[in-house]
Write a protein that holds these residues in place. Structure first.
Motif, short mmCIF file in Angstrom:
data_model
loop_
_atom_site.label_atom_id
_atom_site.label_comp_id
_atom_site.label_asym_id
_atom_site.label_seq_id
_atom_site.Cartn_x
_atom_site.Cartn_y
_atom_site.Cartn_z
N ASN A 2 12.65 14.79 9.85
CA ASN A 2 14.04 14.56 9.49
C ASN A 2 14.85 15.82 9.69
OD1 ASN A 2 13.58 11.93 8.75
ND2 ASN A 2 13.07 12.43 6.63
N GLU A 3 14.22 16.97 9.43
CA GLU A 3 14.92 18.25 9.61
C GLU A 3 15.25 18.47 11.07
OE1 GLU A 3 12.54 21.33 7.98
OE2 GLU A 3 12.94 20.75 5.89
N ASN A 4 14.31 18.13 11.95
CA ASN A 4 14.54 18.33 13.38
C ASN A 4 15.65 17.43 13.89
OD1 ASN A 4 12.55 20.26 13.64
ND2 ASN A 4 10.96 18.75 14.11
N ILE A 5 15.64 16.17 13.38
CA ILE A 5 16.68 15.25 13.81
C ILE A 5 18.03 15.76 13.33
CG2 ILE A 5 17.62 12.91 13.52
CD1 ILE A 5 14.65 11.97 13.28
N LEU A 6 18.05 16.33 12.09
CA LEU A 6 19.30 16.83 11.52
C LEU A 6 19.82 18.02 12.30
CD1 LEU A 6 21.38 16.59 9.22
CD2 LEU A 6 19.92 18.07 7.82
N LYS A 7 18.92 18.90 12.66
CA LYS A 7 19.30 20.10 13.46
C LYS A 7 19.89 19.68 14.78
CE LYS A 7 16.10 23.59 11.80
NZ LYS A 7 14.91 24.38 12.14
N GLN A 8 19.24 18.75 15.41
CA GLN A 8 19.71 18.31 16.72
C GLN A 8 21.08 17.68 16.61
OE1 GLN A 8 17.87 18.93 19.42
NE2 GLN A 8 19.43 18.08 20.76
N ALA A 9 21.28 16.91 15.56
CA ALA A 9 22.58 16.25 15.33
C ALA A 9 23.67 17.26 15.08
CB ALA A 9 22.45 15.26 14.16
N LEU A 10 23.32 18.28 14.30
CA LEU A 10 24.31 19.31 14.00
C LEU A 10 24.71 20.06 15.27
CD1 LEU A 10 23.06 20.80 10.62
CD2 LEU A 10 25.25 19.68 11.02
N LEU A 11 23.71 20.38 16.08
CA LEU A 11 23.99 21.14 17.31
C LEU A 11 24.88 20.35 18.24
CD1 LEU A 11 20.52 22.76 18.06
CD2 LEU A 11 22.66 23.99 17.62
N GLU A 12 24.55 19.08 18.38
CA GLU A 12 25.34 18.25 19.28
C GLU A 12 26.75 18.07 18.74
OE1 GLU A 12 21.62 15.63 21.10
OE2 GLU A 12 23.15 14.71 19.84
N THR A 13 26.81 17.91 17.46
CA THR A 13 28.12 17.70 16.83
C THR A 13 28.95 18.98 16.91
OG1 THR A 13 27.06 16.16 15.31
CG2 THR A 13 29.27 16.94 14.71
N ALA A 14 28.26 20.11 16.66
CA ALA A 14 28.99 21.39 16.68
C ALA A 14 29.54 21.65 18.06
CB ALA A 14 28.06 22.52 16.25
#
Lengths: 227, 140
Positions: A2-14
């Motif tokens: 879940n952490e990895n998915i969250l990181k990826q989402a944040l990066l893409e969103t950022a």
């Protein structure tokens, strides 16, 4: 996970957020500071200098090499014969002969005979040799002995008059000290002749003989005054 | 590249200093071209002495034993005039032997500086070489 998915989402969103905010670069109001301008100017100047060095160095290297070659050529043309100072003699080497002259030591000026005051001769004439010619002048005393297949030539010369040309093309010239006496030794490559030149303190002697070296040395060391 | 070029230039300079400059022949002779060869001769010595206005000129030519068969000596008594040397007297003699001594005298000299010049043709069979040598000078 879940952490990895969250990181990826944040990066893409950022990234999207940043792009949205700064998408129109033409609208960016950019005013360079004075220090920035100075740095840019300095960079431009240094770039020009580097370019100049690159081209100038090649030309400079070519000039240096040319000058070095020119110096070599000029030095080989202007330098005269090679001159050795050996014991009390100057030996000036040329392409196929050498000139041997006497060199007076500075500590003993004029302390030698100016004419032939006493004549030296062979103490013992080697077997098979007979006197052929003899000539005594104020400047030198010369004697020639011949055998069936050889010769002995003894020259006794006033020091300041000694100026002999010797072969160095078909002879080997060496400088040797034998039993405390300095000699210039000329060994022929095409005959049996060996020549010895030396200063006995009074005169300069030149002895050429068709004998072995030891016999010639014995003659040199045992010359006697002619009665 | 710079290092290679530096090494090359340094080697070039070192080589130029060590060249044995024996190519030039010392030109002591003013009236004709010097041709010096020592194939048949071992050594040559010219001398001069002057006493009471009389010059004694001597030429000693030592040929290679077993090689030289004949020597023709032409001896010149020369007097200095400015930077030139003029012939005062000359003598010639043939010696059918490997080495030779040739002595001559000239009297009633005028004052000046003189020298002996030796021109020797050293033969080996029909072939010969010409050797030229000057003595030191003497003053009358």
């Amino acid at each position: 996970m879940n952490e990895n998915i969250l990181k990826q989402a944040l990066l893409e969103t950022a990234d999207d957020m940043i792009l949205k905010q700064y998408s129109d670069c033409e609208n960016i109001d950019f005013i360079p500071t004075n220090s920035f301008k100075k740095k840019i100017d300095k960079l431009c100047k240094n770039y020009d200098k580097v370019s100049f060095k690159l081209t100038y160095t090649r030309a400079r290297k070519a000039i240096v090499i040319f000058v070095a070659v020119l110096v070599i050529m000029l030095s080989s043309l202007t330098v005269g014969a090679v001159r050795d100072a050996i014991a009390n003699f100057f030996v000036t080497h040329f392409s196929n002969h050498a000139d041997v002259t006497y060199k007076e030591p500075s500590t003993k000026s004029n302390q030698y005979p100016k004419t032939i005051e006493k004549v030296y001769e062979l103490k013992t004439v080697p077997k098979g040799f007979s006197l052929a010619d003899c000539s005594i002048t104020d400047a030198s005393a010369d004697t020639i002995y011949f055998s069936d297949d050889g010769q002995i030539v003894l020259q006794q010369v006033v020091k300041e008059k000694f100026n002999e040309s010797i072969d160095n093309e078909n002879s080997i010239i060496t400088y040797e000290t034998i039993n405390g006496q300095d000699y210039i030794v000329q060994t022929s490559k095409i005959s049996k002749d060996i020549s010895f030149i030396w200063d006995n303190g009074e005169y300069v002697f030149s002895l050429t003989a068709s004998l072995d070296k030891d016999s010639i040395i014995d003659i040199c060391e045992n010359l006697r005054i002619k009665k | 590249m710079k290092r290679i070029l530096s090494v090359l230039i340094a080697m070039t300079v070192i080589l130029s200093c060590s060249i044995n400059a024996s190519a030039l022949i010392k030109d002591e002779f003013v009236d004709e071209e010097v041709v010096l060869r020592y194939q048949y001769a071992t050594n040559v010595l010219s001398s001069i002495s002057i006493s009471s206005k009389t010059a004694t000129c001597k030429s000693t030519v030592v040929g290679q034993s077993g090689v030289a068969t004949k020597i023709v000596i032409t001896q010149y008594l020369q007097k200095k005039s400015g930077s030139d040397w003029n012939n005062v007297q000359s003598w010639t003699k043939t010696f059918n032997q490997a080495s030779a001594i040739y002595t001559n005298k000239k009297s009633s000299l005028s004052s000046g500086t003189y020298r002996t010049r030796t021109v020797a043709k050293v033969y080996s069979g029909n072939n010969y070489e010409t050797i030229k040598q000057n003595s030191s000078t003497a003053t009358c």
